[in-house]
Design a protein around this motif. Structure first.
Motif, PDB file in Angstrom:
ATOM      1  N   THR A 114       0.789  -1.231   0.000  1.00 28.30           N
ATOM      2  CA  THR A 114       0.000   0.000   0.000  1.00 28.30           C
ATOM      3  C   THR A 114       0.824   1.287   0.000  1.00 28.30           C
ATOM      4  O   THR A 114       0.621   2.142  -0.844  1.00 28.30           O
ATOM      5  CB  THR A 114      -0.934   0.021   1.226  1.00 28.30           C
ATOM      6  OG1 THR A 114      -0.139  -0.221   2.390  1.00 28.30           O
ATOM      7  CG2 THR A 114      -1.998  -1.040   1.133  1.00 28.30           C
ATOM      8  N   PHE A 168     -21.818   5.095   1.506  1.00 31.76           N
ATOM      9  CA  PHE A 168     -21.967   3.964   0.581  1.00 31.76           C
ATOM     10  C   PHE A 168     -22.842   2.846   1.171  1.00 31.76           C
ATOM     11  O   PHE A 168     -23.069   1.835   0.515  1.00 31.76           O
ATOM     12  CB  PHE A 168     -20.598   3.361   0.251  1.00 31.76           C
ATOM     13  CG  PHE A 168     -19.735   4.236  -0.620  1.00 31.76           C
ATOM     14  CD1 PHE A 168     -19.904   4.231  -1.992  1.00 31.76           C
ATOM     15  CD2 PHE A 168     -18.782   5.061  -0.079  1.00 31.76           C
ATOM     16  CE1 PHE A 168     -19.125   5.037  -2.800  1.00 31.76           C
ATOM     17  CE2 PHE A 168     -17.990   5.874  -0.873  1.00 31.76           C
ATOM     18  CZ  PHE A 168     -18.166   5.856  -2.246  1.00 31.76           C
ATOM     19  N   GLN A 255      -9.090  -0.465   1.848  1.00 29.46           N
ATOM     20  CA  GLN A 255      -9.916  -0.121   0.680  1.00 29.46           C
ATOM     21  C   GLN A 255     -11.111   0.712   1.103  1.00 29.46           C
ATOM     22  O   GLN A 255     -11.529   1.616   0.395  1.00 29.46           O
ATOM     23  CB  GLN A 255     -10.388  -1.392  -0.038  1.00 29.46           C
ATOM     24  CG  GLN A 255      -9.289  -2.140  -0.738  1.00 29.46           C
ATOM     25  CD  GLN A 255      -8.778  -1.408  -1.978  1.00 29.46           C
ATOM     26  OE1 GLN A 255      -9.046  -0.231  -2.191  1.00 29.46           O
ATOM     27  NE2 GLN A 255      -8.015  -2.101  -2.800  1.00 29.46           N
ATOM     28  N   ARG A 258      -9.990   4.131   1.527  1.00 32.29           N
ATOM     29  CA  ARG A 258      -9.628   4.795   0.276  1.00 32.29           C
ATOM     30  C   ARG A 258     -10.813   5.289  -0.540  1.00 32.29           C
ATOM     31  O   ARG A 258     -10.656   6.106  -1.446  1.00 32.29           O
ATOM     32  CB  ARG A 258      -8.761   3.863  -0.582  1.00 32.29           C
ATOM     33  CG  ARG A 258      -7.292   3.946  -0.200  1.00 32.29           C
ATOM     34  CD  ARG A 258      -6.505   2.878  -0.889  1.00 32.29           C
ATOM     35  NE  ARG A 258      -6.443   3.050  -2.320  1.00 32.29           N
ATOM     36  CZ  ARG A 258      -5.398   3.520  -2.989  1.00 32.29           C
ATOM     37  NH1 ARG A 258      -4.331   3.893  -2.335  1.00 32.29           N
ATOM     38  NH2 ARG A 258      -5.416   3.607  -4.293  1.00 32.29           N
ATOM     39  N   ILE A 259     -12.003   4.764  -0.256  1.00 29.86           N
ATOM     40  CA  ILE A 259     -13.149   5.240  -1.051  1.00 29.86           C
ATOM     41  C   ILE A 259     -13.837   6.445  -0.403  1.00 29.86           C
ATOM     42  O   ILE A 259     -14.773   6.996  -0.951  1.00 29.86           O
ATOM     43  CB  ILE A 259     -14.195   4.124  -1.317  1.00 29.86           C
ATOM     44  CG1 ILE A 259     -14.776   3.592  -0.003  1.00 29.86           C
ATOM     45  CG2 ILE A 259     -13.628   3.017  -2.168  1.00 29.86           C
ATOM     46  CD1 ILE A 259     -15.972   2.688  -0.216  1.00 29.86           C
ATOM     47  N   ILE A 260     -13.328   6.853   0.762  1.00 31.64           N
ATOM     48  CA  ILE A 260     -13.964   7.980   1.457  1.00 31.64           C
ATOM     49  C   ILE A 260     -13.791   9.261   0.646  1.00 31.64           C
ATOM     50  O   ILE A 260     -12.696   9.607   0.227  1.00 31.64           O
ATOM     51  CB  ILE A 260     -13.376   8.141   2.872  1.00 31.64           C
ATOM     52  CG1 ILE A 260     -13.800   6.957   3.746  1.00 31.64           C
ATOM     53  CG2 ILE A 260     -13.822   9.464   3.508  1.00 31.64           C
ATOM     54  CD1 ILE A 260     -13.102   6.883   5.076  1.00 31.64           C
ATOM     55  N   TYR A 261     -14.893   9.917   0.428  1.00 28.90           N
ATOM     56  CA  TYR A 261     -14.866  11.199  -0.282  1.00 28.90           C
ATOM     57  C   TYR A 261     -15.984  12.057   0.288  1.00 28.90           C
ATOM     58  O   TYR A 261     -17.153  11.809   0.051  1.00 28.90           O
ATOM     59  CB  TYR A 261     -15.080  10.979  -1.785  1.00 28.90           C
ATOM     60  CG  TYR A 261     -15.019  12.256  -2.582  1.00 28.90           C
ATOM     61  CD1 TYR A 261     -13.842  12.670  -3.183  1.00 28.90           C
ATOM     62  CD2 TYR A 261     -16.153  13.052  -2.730  1.00 28.90           C
ATOM     63  CE1 TYR A 261     -13.795  13.854  -3.898  1.00 28.90           C
ATOM     64  CE2 TYR A 261     -16.103  14.239  -3.445  1.00 28.90           C
ATOM     65  CZ  TYR A 261     -14.918  14.629  -4.029  1.00 28.90           C
ATOM     66  OH  TYR A 261     -14.865  15.813  -4.749  1.00 28.90           O
TER      67      TYR A 261
ATOM     68  N   GLU B 138      -1.875   2.550  -6.623  1.00 32.20           N
ATOM     69  CA  GLU B 138      -1.970   4.015  -6.669  1.00 32.20           C
ATOM     70  C   GLU B 138      -3.378   4.497  -7.014  1.00 32.20           C
ATOM     71  O   GLU B 138      -3.812   5.536  -6.559  1.00 32.20           O
ATOM     72  CB  GLU B 138      -0.989   4.569  -7.704  1.00 32.20           C
ATOM     73  CG  GLU B 138       0.457   4.444  -7.277  1.00 32.20           C
ATOM     74  CD  GLU B 138       1.415   5.149  -8.225  1.00 32.20           C
ATOM     75  OE1 GLU B 138       2.525   5.444  -7.789  1.00 32.20           O
ATOM     76  OE2 GLU B 138       1.057   5.377  -9.390  1.00 32.20           O
ATOM     77  N   LEU B 139      -4.037   3.715  -7.809  1.00 34.94           N
ATOM     78  CA  LEU B 139      -5.345   4.140  -8.306  1.00 34.94           C
ATOM     79  C   LEU B 139      -6.430   3.902  -7.255  1.00 34.94           C
ATOM     80  O   LEU B 139      -6.491   2.838  -6.662  1.00 34.94           O
ATOM     81  CB  LEU B 139      -5.671   3.335  -9.566  1.00 34.94           C
ATOM     82  CG  LEU B 139      -6.509   4.004 -10.625  1.00 34.94           C
ATOM     83  CD1 LEU B 139      -5.819   5.250 -11.156  1.00 34.94           C
ATOM     84  CD2 LEU B 139      -6.771   3.050 -11.768  1.00 34.94           C
ATOM     85  N   ARG B 140      -7.248   4.896  -7.044  1.00 32.67           N
ATOM     86  CA  ARG B 140      -8.301   4.771  -6.041  1.00 32.67           C
ATOM     87  C   ARG B 140      -9.580   4.233  -6.654  1.00 32.67           C
ATOM     88  O   ARG B 140      -9.812   4.391  -7.848  1.00 32.67           O
ATOM     89  CB  ARG B 140      -8.608   6.153  -5.461  1.00 32.67           C
ATOM     90  CG  ARG B 140      -7.623   6.570  -4.483  1.00 32.67           C
ATOM     91  CD  ARG B 140      -7.529   8.062  -4.390  1.00 32.67           C
ATOM     92  NE  ARG B 140      -6.304   8.343  -3.687  1.00 32.67           N
ATOM     93  CZ  ARG B 140      -6.197   8.252  -2.379  1.00 32.67           C
ATOM     94  NH1 ARG B 140      -7.237   7.938  -1.647  1.00 32.67           N
ATOM     95  NH2 ARG B 140      -5.060   8.461  -1.799  1.00 32.67           N
ATOM     96  N   ARG B 141     -10.424   3.704  -5.786  1.00 28.24           N
ATOM     97  CA  ARG B 141     -11.703   3.189  -6.276  1.00 28.24           C
ATOM     98  C   ARG B 141     -12.746   4.292  -6.374  1.00 28.24           C
ATOM     99  O   ARG B 141     -13.858   4.031  -6.819  1.00 28.24           O
ATOM    100  CB  ARG B 141     -12.215   2.097  -5.333  1.00 28.24           C
ATOM    101  CG  ARG B 141     -11.475   0.805  -5.505  1.00 28.24           C
ATOM    102  CD  ARG B 141     -11.902  -0.209  -4.498  1.00 28.24           C
ATOM    103  NE  ARG B 141     -11.331  -1.489  -4.857  1.00 28.24           N
ATOM    104  CZ  ARG B 141     -12.035  -2.576  -5.121  1.00 28.24           C
ATOM    105  NH1 ARG B 141     -13.331  -2.547  -5.039  1.00 28.24           N
ATOM    106  NH2 ARG B 141     -11.450  -3.690  -5.449  1.00 28.24           N
ATOM    107  N   ASN B 142     -12.414   5.488  -5.912  1.00 29.99           N
ATOM    108  CA  ASN B 142     -13.421   6.547  -6.008  1.00 29.99           C
ATOM    109  C   ASN B 142     -13.154   7.485  -7.189  1.00 29.99           C
ATOM    110  O   ASN B 142     -13.517   8.646  -7.156  1.00 29.99           O
ATOM    111  CB  ASN B 142     -13.540   7.334  -4.702  1.00 29.99           C
ATOM    112  CG  ASN B 142     -12.228   7.967  -4.282  1.00 29.99           C
ATOM    113  OD1 ASN B 142     -11.263   7.910  -5.030  1.00 29.99           O
ATOM    114  ND2 ASN B 142     -12.191   8.553  -3.111  1.00 29.99           N
TER     115      ASN B 142
END
Lengths: 372, 428
Positions: A114, A168, A255, A258-261, B138-142
């Motif tokens: 990571t 989500f 993961q 990482r999707i937190i926005y 490196e690539l994000r899922r969002n």
């Protein structure tokens, strides 16, 4: 020579130790494996496995109550004689050495995957091992203080990740309610009770705890709290990632982070997660190495455990490179340790308890005999 | 004793820097080139045409953005502050490797905002490309995933944001348009790969296109026929306009088994978002039910999430969905008393509900015709099953096309704006 003190901890410290020893697994593969085995009912699988593990915890607590002033190797000597002491010490040391070895490799691999892809794995592992050795060298009191200090941050870190990823959430992902089916849940739950075997560590540190009579209460509190953390994380995990994505993610919570926005300014917060993750891992590994050296020093009646730290640290460092790849390391953890571990982790205390009942040895039995 | 300990500490301290992981993973900002957008187009023999839009941060402060200089061709600041390059390669990592042969910085996907598939590539299937995207650390899922009409490289080349200095900010703006106006589904990589793997909901992507008629004399603008019927049945690339960025993001690309099969226009996209409950607010236009040829405009919001109930008897599926929408009356062209008579307003509510029901049903039927559950009724249907195996064996996708669907829209106008009765204009 003050440095060679093990130190004394309060009974409240037991709670923190148990929580750290158990919840570390939410950062590794447990959420994924639970989805693979339990589907949409993976939270139920973890609850069932905790239910089964509670029998093991009950045995440990019973053993502590029966022998309130003895650690597990002393109990083994009392019941099985000197060979029993050596065997139990070796078994306990092996369990914690195995956990240390596999978990340090998993943590090192996940860090490489990571955040530090170009750093040699030996350096990352070495960092962990140095932390483990230094932590364990300073004794249980220092470790417990660190645990008590860091647990709030760790829990806040986990909670914030779950809540921030909450946009989500889809509650429909909990259905079908029984997931892979009650038959499969029943088959997998006993094996996954191995998640909780680290609790056996308590039986090694009884003599370090002030107010040992309060240990059972703290053990139960720690166990129930950790189970709650597991189940809550799993509920979020399934409802956010679905069983389809959730069963395939190598580092599940990462993961999720990482999707937190949350708009332009609240994103890329997995950095927070990496800190939480590292501290939790370092504390757990310190405790497991401490468990291994304590078991050996007590088993072989070595007055101080510190001299064992360097060789055992070196052993952990070397053995952690035995698995060929990340997949092999994960397999050693999830398919062996966390599947069959309870046979030994809870099996040894159970055998000791059974012997004490049969031989009518131990605190309460003795008292009963006297009153009778 | 004390000095020996001090010396040993100092030795340990001096050794620490050599162990710090930063020595290996140190990557200076000025040594990196951040790929903001990736375009993937089809080439023969399983090869792809990979396009990178790479940010040049040092140039992003060239001056004030805006001024209508966009529309592609190095006109806008964002374009000047970025590099566009297209490479033929089998995969994205291979393209990055080849690009390092002429870009003297290390390419990074840490700040990637969108992956755009060319139409032909998407029709062939995006599964293999997604496998590479999700595994990359490196690539994000969002990040956004989208389909561009024609070629992705053409879209990237002609996309010249007028108001933003950087493409990163541009994509943030595109995201905002999902929640602010509901003009595209705002699909993230995470959502797409999740939906693509499940039988209970089929995936979609944002639809992008270059408007070839965006330049020229406004007199040349042609009115789309659907506008006269009170519908905005257009997709990206079809907005009747002149001026501004030629790149448009409007509509939805629908996938089946990982392959692009159809599109939804703007009206259909908004219907889909309403049905899914993924809708926040939008301006909405309808024909006045009482005055022929006149239009009414609303600002519609989702009052509360849709209530969906799926009943299954044998192979028969019965779906009941109830939507709760509320809106503000923005304007109407007729002399109706919508803003002054509660009875007239109530009639308008009923008529609008009916019209919305009809429009929303069209989308559901379109999905059924394609053999797809694009709304995601399957996610509710799972409640009828006890185990994952039972659910998977039911074969939802196959049976959904014959499902009986009852839709009820409860639309209610809450506010009528700053004006009561329509302003009167004397005719003489």
């Amino acid at each position: 020579m003050y440095r060679l003190k093990e130190g004394k901890i309060s009974s409240n410290g037991i709670f923190g130790i148990i929580v750290i020893l158990i919840i570390t697994k939410v950062f590794l593969g447990i959420p994924r494996v639970a989805v693979q085995e339990g589907g949409s009912a993976s939270w139920l699988l973890l609850l069932m496995s905790a239910g089964i593990a509670s029998a093991g915890v009950f045995i440990i607590v019973k053993l502590i109550k029966k022998f309130p002033d003895k650690n597990i190797v002393d109990i083994a000597e009392t019941l099985w004689g000197p060979p029993g002491r050596v065997i139990v010490a070796a078994v306990m040391a092996s369990i914690f050495l195995y956990i240390s070895t596999v978990v340090v490799r998993e943590f090192a691999e996940t860090i490489l995957t990571t955040v530090l892809p170009r750093t040699p794995i030996s350096i990352v592992t070495l960092m962990f091992v140095i932390t483990m050795v230094l932590g364990a060298y300073n004794g249980l009191e220092v470790i417990t203080r660190s645990v008590t200090l860091l647990i709030p941050f760790i829990l806040v870190g986990i909670t914030s990740i779950l809540l921030l990823a909450g946009s989500f959430i889809d509650l429909n992902n909990f259905f079908p309610l029984l997931g892979t089916g009650i038959d499969k849940l029943v088959v997998h739950a006993p094996g996954r009770s191995s998640i909780y075997i680290d609790i056996v560590m308590v039986t090694l540190i009884i003599s370090n705890v002030n107010e040992p009579e309060k240990i059972p209460q703290q053990v139960w509190k720690g166990f129930l709290f950790s189970t709650a953390v597991f189940v809550v994380v799993q509920l979020f995990y399934v409802s956010i990632l679905t069983i389809h994505a959730g069963s395939k993610l190598y580092i599940p919570l990462f993961q999720l982070a990482r999707i937190i926005y949350m708009g332009r300014f609240v994103q890329r917060i997995e950095v927070l997660y990496v800190f939480v993750w590292f501290f939790t891992g370092a504390l757990q590994l310190t405790l497991t190495l401490y468990g291994a050296v304590t078991a050996l020093s007590r088993g072989f009646k070595i007055p101080i455990y510190q001299p064992l730290l360097f060789p055992l640290g070196l052993l952990v460092f070397s053995l952690s490179f035995v698995p060929q790849s990340t997949l092999h390391a994960v397999s050693l953890d999830m398919n062996i340790l966390r599947k069959y571990g309870s046979l030994i982790g809870f099996g040894v205390p159970a055998a000791l308890l059974l012997t004490s009942v049969v031989l009518r040895k131990g605190g309460k039995t003795g008292e009963k005999q006297k009153t009778n | 004793m004390k000095s020996r300990r001090l010396i040993s500490y100092l030795i340990l301290l001096s050794l620490m820097p050599f162990l710090l992981a930063g020595c290996w993973d140190r990557r200076e900002l000025e040594d990196q080139a951040f790929i903001i957008t990736i375009g993937i187009d089809k080439l023969e023999n399983n090869q792809s045409l990979i396009t990178f839009r790479i940010g040049i941060p040092s140039k992003s402060g060239l001056g004030q953005a805006g001024g209508g200089g966009g529309g592609g061709g190095k006109g806008s600041i964002a374009e000047q502050a970025s590099l566009l390059t297209t490479i033929a390669a089998p995969t994205i990592p291979a393209a990055m490797l080849l690009a390092s042969g002429y870009i003297d910085r290390e390419l990074s996907l840490l700040h990637t905002k969108a992956v755009i598939f060319g139409e032909e590539f998407a029709r062939d299937g995006v599964t293999n490309a997604l496998g590479i995207l999700t595994r990359n650390r490196e690539l994000r899922r969002n990040i956004f995933v989208a389909v561009a009409k024609g070629n992705a490289y053409e879209f990237l080349r002609n996309n010249g944001p007028d108001l933003e200095k950087s493409y990163s900010k541009y994509w943030e703006g595109v995201k905002l348009m999902e929640s602010a106006e509901a003009i595209h589904p705002g699909t993230l990589l995470h959502q797409f790969i999740t939906d693509a793997a499940r039988p209970d909901k089929q995936p979609s992507m944002i639809y992008l296109a270059i408007n070839k008629n965006a330049e020229g004399d406004p007199k040349e603008i042609e009115l789309p026929p659907s506008f006269k019927q009170g519908k905005l049945a257009i997709k990206a690339g079809e907005i009747p306009r002149k001026g501004g960025n030629k790149a448009e993001y409007l509509g939805t690309a629908i996938f089946k088994s990982g392959k692009l099969i159809d599109f939804l226009n703007l009206t259909e996209t908004r219907s889909l978002l309403m049905l899914q409950g993924n809708f926040k607010k939008t301006f909405y236009f309808l024909l006045d039910p009482k005055f022929e040829g006149k239009q009414i405009s609303f600002d519609i919001k989702q009052g509360s999430p849709p209530a969906v109930k799926v009943s299954i008897k044998g192979d028969q599926i019965s779906i009941k969905e109830e939507l709760f929408l509320e809106g503000d009356l923005i304007g109407f062209q007729s002399q109706a008393e919508y803003a002054s008579s509660p009875q007239a307003l109530e009639r308008l509510n009923q008529e609008t509900s009916k019209e919305l029901e009809q429009r929303l049903m069209e989308v559901i039927k379109k999905g059924q015709k394609l053999g797809l559950d694009i709304v995601g009724y399957g996610t509710y249907a799972k409640r009828n099953f006890l185990t994952n195996a039972e659910w998977e064996n039911f074969d939802w996708i196959d049976k959904f096309k014959d499902a009986e669907i009852n839709l009820k829209v409860n639309f209610s106008i809450r506010r009528t704006g700053m004006q009561g009765k329509q302003p009167e204009i004397l005719t003489y």
